[in-house]
Design a protein around this motif. Structure first.
Motif, PDB file in Angstrom:
ATOM      1  N   ASP A 119     -30.129  -9.052  53.289  1.00 17.52           N
ATOM      2  CA  ASP A 119     -30.604  -7.726  53.701  1.00 17.52           C
ATOM      3  C   ASP A 119     -29.397  -6.933  54.190  1.00 17.52           C
ATOM      4  O   ASP A 119     -28.343  -7.517  54.510  1.00 17.52           O
ATOM      5  CB  ASP A 119     -31.650  -7.853  54.810  1.00 17.52           C
ATOM      6  CG  ASP A 119     -32.519  -6.601  54.947  1.00 17.52           C
ATOM      7  OD1 ASP A 119     -32.447  -5.735  54.055  1.00 17.52           O
ATOM      8  OD2 ASP A 119     -33.265  -6.497  55.934  1.00 17.52           O
ATOM      9  N   ASP A 120     -29.553  -5.622  54.280  1.00 21.66           N
ATOM     10  CA  ASP A 120     -28.428  -4.774  54.671  1.00 21.66           C
ATOM     11  C   ASP A 120     -27.779  -5.187  55.999  1.00 21.66           C
ATOM     12  O   ASP A 120     -26.550  -5.265  56.076  1.00 21.66           O
ATOM     13  CB  ASP A 120     -28.869  -3.310  54.743  1.00 21.66           C
ATOM     14  CG  ASP A 120     -29.119  -2.715  53.361  1.00 21.66           C
ATOM     15  OD1 ASP A 120     -28.647  -3.305  52.372  1.00 21.66           O
ATOM     16  OD2 ASP A 120     -29.803  -1.679  53.275  1.00 21.66           O
ATOM     17  N   ILE A 127     -36.849   0.620  42.459  1.00 24.68           N
ATOM     18  CA  ILE A 127     -38.309   0.642  42.278  1.00 24.68           C
ATOM     19  C   ILE A 127     -38.967   0.849  43.632  1.00 24.68           C
ATOM     20  O   ILE A 127     -38.706   0.097  44.580  1.00 24.68           O
ATOM     21  CB  ILE A 127     -38.821  -0.663  41.644  1.00 24.68           C
ATOM     22  CG1 ILE A 127     -38.041  -0.995  40.363  1.00 24.68           C
ATOM     23  CG2 ILE A 127     -40.317  -0.561  41.361  1.00 24.68           C
ATOM     24  CD1 ILE A 127     -38.217   0.004  39.252  1.00 24.68           C
ATOM     25  N   TYR A 128     -39.818   1.864  43.703  1.00 26.14           N
ATOM     26  CA  TYR A 128     -40.530   2.181  44.942  1.00 26.14           C
ATOM     27  C   TYR A 128     -42.029   1.945  44.786  1.00 26.14           C
ATOM     28  O   TYR A 128     -42.610   2.180  43.717  1.00 26.14           O
ATOM     29  CB  TYR A 128     -40.310   3.651  45.335  1.00 26.14           C
ATOM     30  CG  TYR A 128     -38.992   3.915  46.005  1.00 26.14           C
ATOM     31  CD1 TYR A 128     -38.882   3.881  47.394  1.00 26.14           C
ATOM     32  CD2 TYR A 128     -37.855   4.199  45.255  1.00 26.14           C
ATOM     33  CE1 TYR A 128     -37.673   4.119  48.020  1.00 26.14           C
ATOM     34  CE2 TYR A 128     -36.640   4.443  45.869  1.00 26.14           C
ATOM     35  CZ  TYR A 128     -36.550   4.400  47.257  1.00 26.14           C
ATOM     36  OH  TYR A 128     -35.348   4.631  47.878  1.00 26.14           O
ATOM     37  N   PHE A 129     -42.644   1.517  45.868  1.00 30.81           N
ATOM     38  CA  PHE A 129     -44.093   1.395  45.939  1.00 30.81           C
ATOM     39  C   PHE A 129     -44.682   2.741  46.342  1.00 30.81           C
ATOM     40  O   PHE A 129     -44.158   3.424  47.224  1.00 30.81           O
ATOM     41  CB  PHE A 129     -44.476   0.341  46.970  1.00 30.81           C
ATOM     42  CG  PHE A 129     -45.953   0.224  47.231  1.00 30.81           C
ATOM     43  CD1 PHE A 129     -46.790  -0.415  46.319  1.00 30.81           C
ATOM     44  CD2 PHE A 129     -46.518   0.732  48.393  1.00 30.81           C
ATOM     45  CE1 PHE A 129     -48.152  -0.539  46.557  1.00 30.81           C
ATOM     46  CE2 PHE A 129     -47.880   0.612  48.648  1.00 30.81           C
ATOM     47  CZ  PHE A 129     -48.706  -0.023  47.725  1.00 30.81           C
ATOM     48  N   LEU A 171     -39.255  -1.507  46.688  1.00 28.61           N
ATOM     49  CA  LEU A 171     -39.657  -2.846  46.258  1.00 28.61           C
ATOM     50  C   LEU A 171     -38.485  -3.628  45.681  1.00 28.61           C
ATOM     51  O   LEU A 171     -38.385  -4.841  45.858  1.00 28.61           O
ATOM     52  CB  LEU A 171     -40.747  -2.749  45.190  1.00 28.61           C
ATOM     53  CG  LEU A 171     -42.109  -2.213  45.618  1.00 28.61           C
ATOM     54  CD1 LEU A 171     -42.952  -1.881  44.391  1.00 28.61           C
ATOM     55  CD2 LEU A 171     -42.837  -3.235  46.496  1.00 28.61           C
ATOM     56  N   TRP A 172     -37.622  -2.936  44.950  1.00 30.51           N
ATOM     57  CA  TRP A 172     -36.497  -3.588  44.272  1.00 30.51           C
ATOM     58  C   TRP A 172     -35.307  -2.636  44.288  1.00 30.51           C
ATOM     59  O   TRP A 172     -35.410  -1.503  43.827  1.00 30.51           O
ATOM     60  CB  TRP A 172     -36.868  -3.928  42.832  1.00 30.51           C
ATOM     61  CG  TRP A 172     -35.838  -4.731  42.101  1.00 30.51           C
ATOM     62  CD1 TRP A 172     -34.945  -4.269  41.167  1.00 30.51           C
ATOM     63  CD2 TRP A 172     -35.585  -6.137  42.230  1.00 30.51           C
ATOM     64  NE1 TRP A 172     -34.158  -5.298  40.711  1.00 30.51           N
ATOM     65  CE2 TRP A 172     -34.534  -6.464  41.335  1.00 30.51           C
ATOM     66  CE3 TRP A 172     -36.150  -7.155  43.001  1.00 30.51           C
ATOM     67  CZ2 TRP A 172     -34.027  -7.759  41.210  1.00 30.51           C
ATOM     68  CZ3 TRP A 172     -35.652  -8.446  42.867  1.00 30.51           C
ATOM     69  CH2 TRP A 172     -34.606  -8.744  41.992  1.00 30.51           C
ATOM     70  N   PRO A 223     -34.590  -7.839  46.310  1.00 32.56           N
ATOM     71  CA  PRO A 223     -35.897  -7.339  46.739  1.00 32.56           C
ATOM     72  C   PRO A 223     -35.838  -6.492  47.996  1.00 32.56           C
ATOM     73  O   PRO A 223     -34.939  -6.626  48.834  1.00 32.56           O
ATOM     74  CB  PRO A 223     -36.687  -8.631  46.999  1.00 32.56           C
ATOM     75  CG  PRO A 223     -35.655  -9.648  47.311  1.00 32.56           C
ATOM     76  CD  PRO A 223     -34.451  -9.290  46.494  1.00 32.56           C
ATOM     77  N   GLY A 224     -36.840  -5.623  48.137  1.00 33.11           N
ATOM     78  CA  GLY A 224     -37.045  -4.912  49.377  1.00 33.11           C
ATOM     79  C   GLY A 224     -37.580  -5.855  50.447  1.00 33.11           C
ATOM     80  O   GLY A 224     -37.994  -6.988  50.166  1.00 33.11           O
TER      81      GLY A 224
END
Length: 409
Positions: free
Chosen positions: A86-87, A156-158, A201-202, A222-223
């Motif tokens: 993660d960041d 990719i966003y939800f 999401l991605w 992944p998000g």
């Protein structure tokens, strides 16, 4: 990924009570009546600086949930993740000039050591985000193919509007959500999103950052929210008993996760109860890695503090309360531990059966650990002042405090 060794939980005479606990989604106490196997998912650490007292307080709360369930003679299926990419982890590794994988492994190992020392019961499934990627990719593809997700410059966003029940976990309005999204890892101001609240999401591969094969999604990683959804659905299924974490996870993490799962399965809700632990402060501000105002379990242990005293310092506060760590909190816990150990070291004492029921009743009432501690305090004080003639009582108290509160006397 492996968890940590389990401490033995003594069996107590009789049977515990079903747990009433505060559900964030409804804002009221709900009575949990799981089947023979109670199912719980608790969000784990991002391993770049573990384990501070805020972490410990959260995992202590959900350890109590498990102990209440075990006392009702149920089995418990406990799942916890590790956000090992993660960041924040990547940023800390770059700052310190270390490999991000090595940093994650080091801090995860330290977390295991702290959990073992504090007698926290381990999850049956302890899953890292990286190892979950093969299960995450198909879920993102399904959301995209169903029109519940969209692409923006490779990411990719939800779409939160795909879930008619979005917002039912936190109960917040759009303005409050937008503010928290910006504070807690979201990007509400990114141009091109359909809704400012839509979560990623991605993430498409960035130069210099780790990435994995995402099939039709392309290389990336992944998000945050979909990680926990994939792990929870894979190991627990939909409609599990408790989704747990700190109060700062109600939004966006648990809100978004619930929406992902509900759209994927067409079922509602993802969890029967959303349970959140309060925040621990130091010098008037919430303990946080970004502020650096942390008290570490490992540092206290290195300084010779008995882990049982650390645990008692956590139990002295109701799990939903925000509270402040001070030297006095620890001193009080050390003194309490000494009194309790002195009381159970005598060969006999006042009867303990009523005390066991007091502890059970307190914990069944929204995990009221302070009330349980007060009950043991009264028994210990009576033992100190007047003693008793029940030869088995000190042993019963020791086993009850261990089984229900996780404190070894």
């Amino acid at each position: 990924m492996h968890a940590w060794p389990a401490s033995e939980v003594p069996a107590l005479p009789g049977k515990g009570r079903d747990l009433q606990i505060h559900d964030t989604a409804t804002g009221r106490l709900v009575t949990l009546e799981p089947g023979p196997v109670a199912r719980i998912y608790v969000c784990g650490i991002t391993p770049y600086d573990a384990t501070h007292m805020g972490h410990a307080a959260t995992y202590n709360a959900f350890d109590l949930v498990q102990r209440v369930w075990l006392d009702t003679k149920r089995q418990v299926h406990y799942v916890q993740n590790v956000t090992d990419v993660d960041d924040p982890l990547l940023e800390r590794a770059e700052r310190d000039g270390v490999d991000w994988v090595a940093l994650a492994e080091k801090e995860t190992a330290l977390f295991r050591e702290d959990m073992t020392a504090l007698r926290m019961l381990p999850p049956q499934d302890y899953i890292g985000a990286v190892e979950a990627i093969p299960g995450i990719v198909p879920l993102v593809e399904r959301l995209r193919d169903a029109g519940a997700a969209y692409e923006l410059e490779g990411d990719i966003y939800f779409s939160v509007e795909a879930d008619p029940d979005f917002g039912k976990v936190s109960g917040l309005d759009a303005a409050a959500m937008r503010l928290l999204s910006a504070e807690r890892g979201g990007d509400p101001d990114r141009v091109g999103k359909k809704n400012p609240l839509d979560p990623m999401l991605w993430m498409a591969a960035r130069e210099g950052e780790p990435s994995w094969d995402g099939g039709s999604l392309g290389r990336g990683r992944p998000g945050w929210h979909i990680e926990c959804v994939a792990i929870a659905l894979d190991h627990l299924g939909m409609g599990f008993d408790v989704q747990g974490g700190g109060s700062d996870l109600a939004f966006p993490h648990h809100e978004m996760g619930a929406s992902h799962a509900q759209v994927l399965t067409g079922e509602f809700p993802m969890a029967k109860a959303y349970v959140h632990a309060g925040m621990v402060a130091l010098h008037g501000e919430k303990m946080s890695k970004s502020k650096g105002n942390l008290v570490f379990v490992s540092k206290l242990r290195r300084d010779g503090v008995d882990p049982a005293a650390i645990r008692l310092s956590l139990l002295a506060h109701h799990y939903r309360a925000d509270w402040e760590w001070t030297d006095q909190v620890l001193e009080d816990a050390v003194a309490r531990l000494d009194r309790w150990r002195a009381a159970v070291s005598r060969p006999d004492g006042p009867p303990a059966e009523a005390l066991v029921e007091e502890i059970r009743a307190a914990l069944a009432n929204d995990l009221d650990a302070p009330a349980a501690l007060a009950a043991v305090d009264r028994w210990a004080a009576f033992q100190q002042e007047q003693g008793g003639t029940d030869e088995g009582a000190p042993g019963v108290v020791s086993r009850a405090v261990d089984a229900l509160l996780g404190v070894a006397l």
